[in-house]
Structures are given as C-alpha cells and as structure tokens.
Design a protein around this motif. Structure first.
Motif, PDB file in Angstrom:
ATOM      1  N   ILE A   1      -6.711  53.275  23.694  1.00 13.76           N
ATOM      2  CA  ILE A   1      -6.202  52.929  22.367  1.00 13.76           C
ATOM      3  C   ILE A   1      -7.368  52.659  21.423  1.00 13.76           C
ATOM      4  O   ILE A   1      -7.392  53.116  20.280  1.00 13.76           O
ATOM      5  N   GLN A   2      -8.365  51.930  21.939  1.00 11.88           N
ATOM      6  CA  GLN A   2      -9.533  51.632  21.120  1.00 11.88           C
ATOM      7  C   GLN A   2     -10.235  52.911  20.677  1.00 11.88           C
ATOM      8  O   GLN A   2     -10.628  53.051  19.518  1.00 11.88           O
ATOM      9  N   LEU A   3     -10.355  53.844  21.604  1.00  7.94           N
ATOM     10  CA  LEU A   3     -10.979  55.126  21.274  1.00  7.94           C
ATOM     11  C   LEU A   3     -10.255  55.789  20.108  1.00  7.94           C
ATOM     12  O   LEU A   3     -10.878  56.260  19.148  1.00  7.94           O
ATOM     13  N   PHE A   4      -8.946  55.818  20.183  1.00  4.51           N
ATOM     14  CA  PHE A   4      -8.161  56.467  19.128  1.00  4.51           C
ATOM     15  C   PHE A   4      -8.347  55.772  17.781  1.00  4.51           C
ATOM     16  O   PHE A   4      -8.616  56.426  16.770  1.00  4.51           O
ATOM     17  N   ILE A   5      -8.236  54.465  17.791  1.00  2.93           N
ATOM     18  CA  ILE A   5      -8.337  53.710  16.533  1.00  2.93           C
ATOM     19  C   ILE A   5      -9.742  53.819  15.942  1.00  2.93           C
ATOM     20  O   ILE A   5      -9.909  53.989  14.727  1.00  2.93           O
ATOM     21  N   ASN A   6     -10.758  53.749  16.800  1.00  4.89           N
ATOM     22  CA  ASN A   6     -12.123  53.845  16.296  1.00  4.89           C
ATOM     23  C   ASN A   6     -12.393  55.219  15.683  1.00  4.89           C
ATOM     24  O   ASN A   6     -13.026  55.328  14.625  1.00  4.89           O
ATOM     25  N   GLN A   7     -11.896  56.246  16.344  1.00  3.21           N
ATOM     26  CA  GLN A   7     -12.068  57.596  15.807  1.00  3.21           C
ATOM     27  C   GLN A   7     -11.348  57.730  14.477  1.00  3.21           C
ATOM     28  O   GLN A   7     -11.880  58.291  13.515  1.00  3.21           O
ATOM     29  N   LEU A   8     -10.118  57.198  14.436  1.00  2.00           N
ATOM     30  CA  LEU A   8      -9.334  57.237  13.198  1.00  2.00           C
ATOM     31  C   LEU A   8     -10.091  56.554  12.068  1.00  2.00           C
ATOM     32  O   LEU A   8     -10.237  57.107  10.966  1.00  2.00           O
ATOM     33  N   ASN A   9     -10.600  55.385  12.356  1.00  2.00           N
ATOM     34  CA  ASN A   9     -11.326  54.630  11.345  1.00  2.00           C
ATOM     35  C   ASN A   9     -12.572  55.379  10.869  1.00  2.00           C
ATOM     36  O   ASN A   9     -12.853  55.445   9.675  1.00  2.00           O
ATOM     37  N   LYS A  10     -13.267  55.961  11.830  1.00  2.00           N
ATOM     38  CA  LYS A  10     -14.466  56.738  11.487  1.00  2.00           C
ATOM     39  C   LYS A  10     -14.101  57.900  10.571  1.00  2.00           C
ATOM     40  O   LYS A  10     -14.746  58.117   9.545  1.00  2.00           O
ATOM     41  N   ASP A  11     -13.071  58.629  10.931  1.00  2.00           N
ATOM     42  CA  ASP A  11     -12.658  59.785  10.136  1.00  2.00           C
ATOM     43  C   ASP A  11     -12.253  59.357   8.724  1.00  2.00           C
ATOM     44  O   ASP A  11     -12.556  60.041   7.748  1.00  2.00           O
ATOM     45  N   VAL A  12     -11.548  58.240   8.625  1.00  2.00           N
ATOM     46  CA  VAL A  12     -11.124  57.767   7.309  1.00  2.00           C
ATOM     47  C   VAL A  12     -12.349  57.454   6.451  1.00  2.00           C
ATOM     48  O   VAL A  12     -12.430  57.850   5.291  1.00  2.00           O
ATOM     49  N   PHE A  13     -13.319  56.780   7.036  1.00  2.00           N
ATOM     50  CA  PHE A  13     -14.508  56.411   6.275  1.00  2.00           C
ATOM     51  C   PHE A  13     -15.344  57.635   5.917  1.00  2.00           C
ATOM     52  O   PHE A  13     -15.920  57.710   4.837  1.00  2.00           O
ATOM     53  N   ASP A  14     -15.382  58.617   6.820  1.00  2.00           N
ATOM     54  CA  ASP A  14     -16.146  59.829   6.552  1.00  2.00           C
ATOM     55  C   ASP A  14     -15.572  60.598   5.364  1.00  2.00           C
ATOM     56  O   ASP A  14     -16.289  61.296   4.654  1.00  2.00           O
ATOM     57  N   ASN A  15     -14.259  60.473   5.171  1.00  2.00           N
ATOM     58  CA  ASN A  15     -13.611  61.223   4.095  1.00  2.00           C
ATOM     59  C   ASN A  15     -13.338  60.373   2.864  1.00  2.00           C
ATOM     60  O   ASN A  15     -12.538  60.742   2.020  1.00  2.00           O
ATOM     61  N   VAL A  16     -14.019  59.261   2.781  1.00  2.00           N
ATOM     62  CA  VAL A  16     -13.682  58.301   1.741  1.00  2.00           C
ATOM     63  C   VAL A  16     -13.851  58.898   0.342  1.00  2.00           C
ATOM     64  O   VAL A  16     -13.116  58.548  -0.583  1.00  2.00           O
ATOM     65  N   GLU A  17     -14.784  59.853   0.229  1.00  2.00           N
ATOM     66  CA  GLU A  17     -15.037  60.426  -1.110  1.00  2.00           C
ATOM     67  C   GLU A  17     -13.972  61.448  -1.513  1.00  2.00           C
ATOM     68  O   GLU A  17     -13.863  61.818  -2.672  1.00  2.00           O
ATOM     69  N   ASN A  18     -13.163  61.850  -0.536  1.00  2.00           N
ATOM     70  CA  ASN A  18     -12.113  62.824  -0.846  1.00  2.00           C
ATOM     71  C   ASN A  18     -10.773  62.164  -1.159  1.00  2.00           C
ATOM     72  O   ASN A  18      -9.769  62.830  -1.339  1.00  2.00           O
ATOM     73  N   LYS A  19     -10.782  60.863  -1.173  1.00  2.00           N
ATOM     74  CA  LYS A  19      -9.519  60.167  -1.390  1.00  2.00           C
ATOM     75  C   LYS A  19      -9.045  60.292  -2.846  1.00  2.00           C
ATOM     76  O   LYS A  19      -9.831  60.432  -3.753  1.00  2.00           O
ATOM     77  N   CYS A  20      -7.715  60.249  -3.024  1.00  2.00           N
ATOM     78  CA  CYS A  20      -7.178  60.341  -4.376  1.00  2.00           C
ATOM     79  C   CYS A  20      -6.355  59.105  -4.729  1.00  2.00           C
ATOM     80  O   CYS A  20      -5.801  59.020  -5.803  1.00  2.00           O
ATOM     81  N   CYS A  21      -6.249  58.176  -3.806  1.00  2.00           N
ATOM     82  CA  CYS A  21      -5.475  56.975  -4.124  1.00  2.00           C
ATOM     83  C   CYS A  21      -5.986  55.769  -3.342  1.00  2.00           C
ATOM     84  O   CYS A  21      -6.766  55.910  -2.454  1.00  2.00           O
TER      85      CYS A  21
END
Lengths: 111, 111
Positions: free
Chosen positions: B91-111
């Motif tokens: 579970i930790q692996l999944f959440i950490n990856q999710l968090n990483k991906d979200v932060f990596d794409n932070v500049e592409n966010k629209c909201c």
DNA sequence: ATTTTTCATCGTAATATTGCAATAAACAAT
DNA sequence: ATTGTTTATTGCAATATTACGATGAAAAAT
C-alpha cells in the motif's frame, strides 16, 4: 443497520476512513491513474476510457470530489479534474507513519 | 445494481481498491491503531476499546483479514491479530508512487 | 435560433455494508 | 462433566453503494 457510528470515532479516524473509502473502488483507482497519465488535465474523456456509463462515471467523480481526492474546474463547456495534492500528501503521511510503526514493532509480532 | 464490475478493471486496480475499501471504515482504522499501540499483540480486548458489539468487531476483523491487512493466530483460547507487513508495504508503495507522480506533474495542473 | 456537446442529477433496481442479538464452537478452569 | 471465557457465525433489519436510462442545464457550434 448499514449506518456507520462515526460519532464514536475520532475526527482523524473518520477522515482517513473517508479518504480510503473513496479509493476503495477499482473505477475510482482507474480514474486517478487516468488523471495522472493525461498530463493535460483536459479530462472530459474519462467516460471513453472506462467500461461504465456516463452517469456512473459522474457519480464516481463526485465521490472523489466529496472526499477531496480530486478538484474540478469548469472550463467553458467541459470540466477539468485534477488530483488534490494536499489530500494525497496527507494520505501519504498516514500510510508512511503506519508502515514505520509496523516495522518498528516487528520484533513484537506473533504471527 | 450495487455490484462492482471488477472484471473490466485490471488486477492491480482491483487489488488496490480492495485494500483501500478494507481501510474505509473508522472502526477498522481504530482497530489498526489499537494493534499498533498494543505492542504485545495479545489482542483479545479490541471489543472493550470500540463502541461496537462483539459480533460487529469480529466482522470488521474478518474483513481486514480477507483483505490481508491483518493476520490472525489462534493462541489457546484467545486469538492474536497482527498487521500484515507485506500488505502495508505494498500500500505504501502505491501511495508513494501516486504522490510522486502528482508532484512531478504539478506544473500541468489546471485547478 | 437550433442543434450538439458535455456534464450533473433524478429515479429506480440490484446488491453490499453495517450493526446487533442469538447462537455455536473451542478451549480453559473448576 | 460442567461452567466460564473467547471468538466466529447466522439471521435479520436498516441503510449505503453501484449502475444505468432518462432528463436537465449550460455553453459551443452550426
């Protein structure tokens, strides 16, 4: 009964449970993965990606929004959904702490 | 309908959703926190800690066990429950990856 | 102005979850 | 052998979730 006795649990326990519950459906996991994949955040085509009717997808999106896992912005005709960094971070904090505590107590395990 | 169309989602999506769903109730979060607190793992007194009947607690424990979040060992008369390090780690692996991906794409966010 | 596109909401049916009392099962203690 | 302790299971009622068709609302395109 089918009703959860939320009043008897702490605010933190209820909050975490709410987040986890929102993540507790494969369609909603798929939606999240799709939002990550589609960097553009022009997310009107989630319906085409999922094996579900438009009304059902909309309902799942609303649940993710209620749990503050995603945010939505009206963009002219269509709507742009994004993951909520703040909530994802808080979930990560909980899971990481949980994992740390489990490993710290590894010698006390009995099964 | 009330039935989830699991067949249309990937194995990974279903697995993660199953874990999250198991964590999606405040009583089950409380149980997990109690298991961590009680380092001894002699866990027969979960019922006393929760505002729920014994039958209800047993049911929640079964759900956590089905999702492989906890493991249970018979210890003479009573039963010892422990968190399943393996699952928590995944579970930790999944959440950490999710968090990483979200932060990596932070500049592409629209909201 | 009408039509199309996009998303939300309502109503409804099928199924799942939550909770508990009652009961059972399995062992411990007397 | 009987009694107590501990946990699981069964049966039931109340509520929630999942899914979809139909409909609505709001802006875009014609």
């Amino acid at each position: 009964m089918g009703i959860t006795k939320s009043d008897f649990f702490t605010e933190g326990q209820n909050k975490i449970a709410q987040w986890m519950k929102a993540l507790g459906h494969p369609a909603r996991i798929a939606i999240i993965q799709f939002l990550l994949e589609k960097k553009s955040c022009i997310c009107g085509d989630i319906v085409d990606e999922l094996p579900l009717a438009q009304a059902t997808v909309s309902q799942h999106l609303r649940e993710l929004k209620n749990a503050e896992i995603i945010k939505g912005n009206i963009e002219g005709n269509s709507i742009c959904y994004c993951l909520n960094i703040n909530t994802i971070s808080q979930i990560q904090l909980f899971i990481n702490q949980l994992n740390k505590d489990v490993f710290d107590n590894v010698e006390n395990k009995c099964c």
